[in-house]
Design a protein around this motif. Structure first.
Motif, PDB file in Angstrom:
ATOM      1  N   THR A  19      13.423  47.050  70.429  1.00 27.42           N
ATOM      2  CA  THR A  19      14.630  46.907  71.250  1.00 27.42           C
ATOM      3  C   THR A  19      15.321  48.248  71.436  1.00 27.42           C
ATOM      4  O   THR A  19      15.749  48.603  72.542  1.00 27.42           O
ATOM      5  N   THR A  20      15.438  49.009  70.348  1.00 30.31           N
ATOM      6  CA  THR A  20      16.037  50.341  70.442  1.00 30.31           C
ATOM      7  C   THR A  20      15.238  51.225  71.383  1.00 30.31           C
ATOM      8  O   THR A  20      15.796  51.913  72.249  1.00 30.31           O
ATOM      9  N   GLN A  21      13.925  51.209  71.222  1.00 27.50           N
ATOM     10  CA  GLN A  21      13.062  52.025  72.079  1.00 27.50           C
ATOM     11  C   GLN A  21      13.200  51.611  73.548  1.00 27.50           C
ATOM     12  O   GLN A  21      13.259  52.462  74.442  1.00 27.50           O
ATOM     13  N   LEU A  23      11.886  57.095  65.274  1.00 28.74           N
ATOM     14  CA  LEU A  23      12.819  56.073  64.800  1.00 28.74           C
ATOM     15  C   LEU A  23      12.076  54.977  64.045  1.00 28.74           C
ATOM     16  O   LEU A  23      10.868  54.808  64.199  1.00 28.74           O
ATOM     17  N   TYR A  24      12.828  54.249  63.239  1.00 28.82           N
ATOM     18  CA  TYR A  24      12.240  53.106  62.539  1.00 28.82           C
ATOM     19  C   TYR A  24      13.319  52.070  62.236  1.00 28.82           C
ATOM     20  O   TYR A  24      14.508  52.381  62.156  1.00 28.82           O
ATOM     21  N   CYS A  25      12.865  50.822  62.077  1.00 30.98           N
ATOM     22  CA  CYS A  25      13.724  49.759  61.542  1.00 30.98           C
ATOM     23  C   CYS A  25      13.069  49.275  60.252  1.00 30.98           C
ATOM     24  O   CYS A  25      12.335  50.036  59.623  1.00 30.98           O
ATOM     25  N   PHE A  26      13.294  48.041  59.857  1.00 32.91           N
ATOM     26  CA  PHE A  26      12.753  47.624  58.565  1.00 32.91           C
ATOM     27  C   PHE A  26      11.237  47.474  58.592  1.00 32.91           C
ATOM     28  O   PHE A  26      10.537  48.010  57.738  1.00 32.91           O
ATOM     29  N   GLY A  41      16.286  29.732  65.008  1.00 32.03           N
ATOM     30  CA  GLY A  41      15.027  30.367  65.361  1.00 32.03           C
ATOM     31  C   GLY A  41      15.184  31.708  66.062  1.00 32.03           C
ATOM     32  O   GLY A  41      16.289  32.158  66.382  1.00 32.03           O
ATOM     33  N   GLN A  42      14.028  32.351  66.310  1.00 33.56           N
ATOM     34  CA  GLN A  42      14.027  33.722  66.816  1.00 33.56           C
ATOM     35  C   GLN A  42      14.625  33.845  68.213  1.00 33.56           C
ATOM     36  O   GLN A  42      15.409  34.757  68.487  1.00 33.56           O
ATOM     37  N   GLU A  43      14.252  32.954  69.124  1.00 32.52           N
ATOM     38  CA  GLU A  43      14.742  33.068  70.493  1.00 32.52           C
ATOM     39  C   GLU A  43      16.267  32.989  70.545  1.00 32.52           C
ATOM     40  O   GLU A  43      16.918  33.755  71.267  1.00 32.52           O
ATOM     41  N   LEU A  99      11.163  44.039  65.873  1.00 34.71           N
ATOM     42  CA  LEU A  99      12.060  43.748  66.978  1.00 34.71           C
ATOM     43  C   LEU A  99      13.138  44.807  67.169  1.00 34.71           C
ATOM     44  O   LEU A  99      13.407  45.253  68.286  1.00 34.71           O
ATOM     45  N   ARG A 100      13.780  45.231  66.075  1.00 30.98           N
ATOM     46  CA  ARG A 100      14.866  46.198  66.239  1.00 30.98           C
ATOM     47  C   ARG A 100      14.369  47.548  66.729  1.00 30.98           C
ATOM     48  O   ARG A 100      15.016  48.195  67.565  1.00 30.98           O
TER      49      ARG A 100
END
Length: 364
Positions: free
Chosen positions: A106-108, A95-98, A59-61, A102-103
């Motif tokens: 998280t990057t931001q 910036l961008y992810c897919f 799962g995600q967590e 989440l990515r």
């Protein structure tokens, strides 16, 4: 704090060639990205694989927890250093992810902790890609395309490159479109090819006037024309370049021999020898269509031309080989395809005459 990029701002991103920081994994970037994008991933390919497996089974967590475990101090500093350099060079970027999820967040978050304010693209790569697919559809319907047609070697590419309003499909594909068409540069991924065409269409729609494209088959090397563009080109009016066969052969020798030699300078053998082997390899791709006997004859002529080039630097011996290929193979194939077209011919003439006509039509 700069606002994130909403869907109604996508068009401006591409019109302005806004620098894009793609934080997807390298394997995702290689499958397709955007012309102004640079890959500075949050996760490398191995990390992405591990986290994806954890997400699938726990799962995600659990996946997020593993992500933070993998983000060691050293890894974080490497990422932040690369991101900081990009943002300092491109303060107007984003910036961008897919999916913009989440990515990206998280990057931001990591960047903000390091004192870097940088917006993300809402919806991410997927939304931008869908926007460009829509723009491609619209461009194929709305742009007044005119196809520059003519036998191989007529100078169609030169006309495209000189036209004020044009889409250089071979330039985007990094391939000249024939069995001999390799340019020495790797071809883009299919998605990259489509995205670049769509961006060019968005820019061309900002002004009126005919848009010229070179007549192409479905494949330009390994890049396939989008079906809607292929249909639009088949229905579009044409302008036809008519040049004598010897003039076409000389132009091909100039492009494929004289101007191609420099890209073979770094090989283990001489540039002439390396180019000669490349030409023989390209000729071998036509063996079935030429027939075994004719292929052997032309290959012998080609080897003699290669030897002449290596001996004294002259490319003249290639001209008879090229003329034979044009008259015995390429011209007949092209005439067959043209006979199936029903679109109007707006103008026909020599390369110079068509060039003058194209310039007159620019902006009309």
């Amino acid at each position: 704090m700069r606002q994130n990029i909403s869907p109604d701002q996508y068009r401006q991103l591409f019109l302005n060639d806004t620098p894009l920081m793609d934080v997807r994994a390298p394997v995702e970037f290689a499958k397709g990205a955007f012309p102004a994008a640079t890959n500075l991933p949050l996760l490398d390919d191995r990390q992405r694989e591990l986290i994806g497996t954890r997400y699938k089974h726990a799962g995600q967590e659990a996946a997020i927890e593993l992500g933070w475990e993998l983000a060691t101090d050293e890894v974080r500093q490497q990422r932040i250093s690369a991101w900081r350099e990009f943002t300092e060079q491109h303060p107007e970027g984003c910036l961008y992810c897919f999916r913009g999820g989440l990515r990206s967040r998280t990057t931001q978050q990591l960047m903000r902790q390091a004192g870097i304010d940088y917006p993300l693209v809402e919806g991410g790569y997927k939304a931008l890609r869908n926007f460009l697919l829509g723009a491609l559809d619209e461009g194929c319907e709305r742009l007044p395309l005119v196809v520059i047609a003519g036998h191989t070697g007529s100078g169609k590419t030169e006309l495209i490159q000189r036209a004020t309003r044009a889409i250089d499909l071979e330039g985007i594909a990094r391939h000249r479109g024939s069995s001999f068409g390799r340019t020495g540069r790797p071809q883009p991924a299919q998605i990259d090819f489509e995205n670049r065409i769509a961006v060019d269409m968005i820019k061309l729609e900002q002004a009126s006037g005919r848009v010229f494209v070179e007549d192409e088959s479905r494949l330009i090397g390994r890049c396939a024309l989008p079906p809607n563009l292929q249909q639009a080109m088949q229905a579009a009016p044409r302008v036809v370049v008519e040049e004598p066969v010897e003039a076409r052969a000389r132009r091909i020798v100039r492009d494929y021999v004289n101007e191609a030699l420099p890209r073979f300078e770094d090989g283990e053998c001489s540039p002439a020898e390396a180019l000669g082997e490349s030409l023989r390899d390209s000729l071998s791709r036509l063996q079935k269509r030429l027939g075994g006997l004719r292929h052997r004859q032309l290959d012998e002529q080609l080897q003699a031309a290669n030897a002449e080039l290596a001996r004294n630097g002259s490319a003249d011996a290639y001209i008879p080989v090229v003329m034979a290929l044009l008259t015995e193979y390429y011209d007949g194939m092209y005439d067959y395809l043209m006979a199936k077209r029903e679109s109007a011919v707006l103008f026909r003439g020599s390369l110079d005459e068509v060039g003058e006509w194209v310039q007159q039509q620019s902006g009309n």
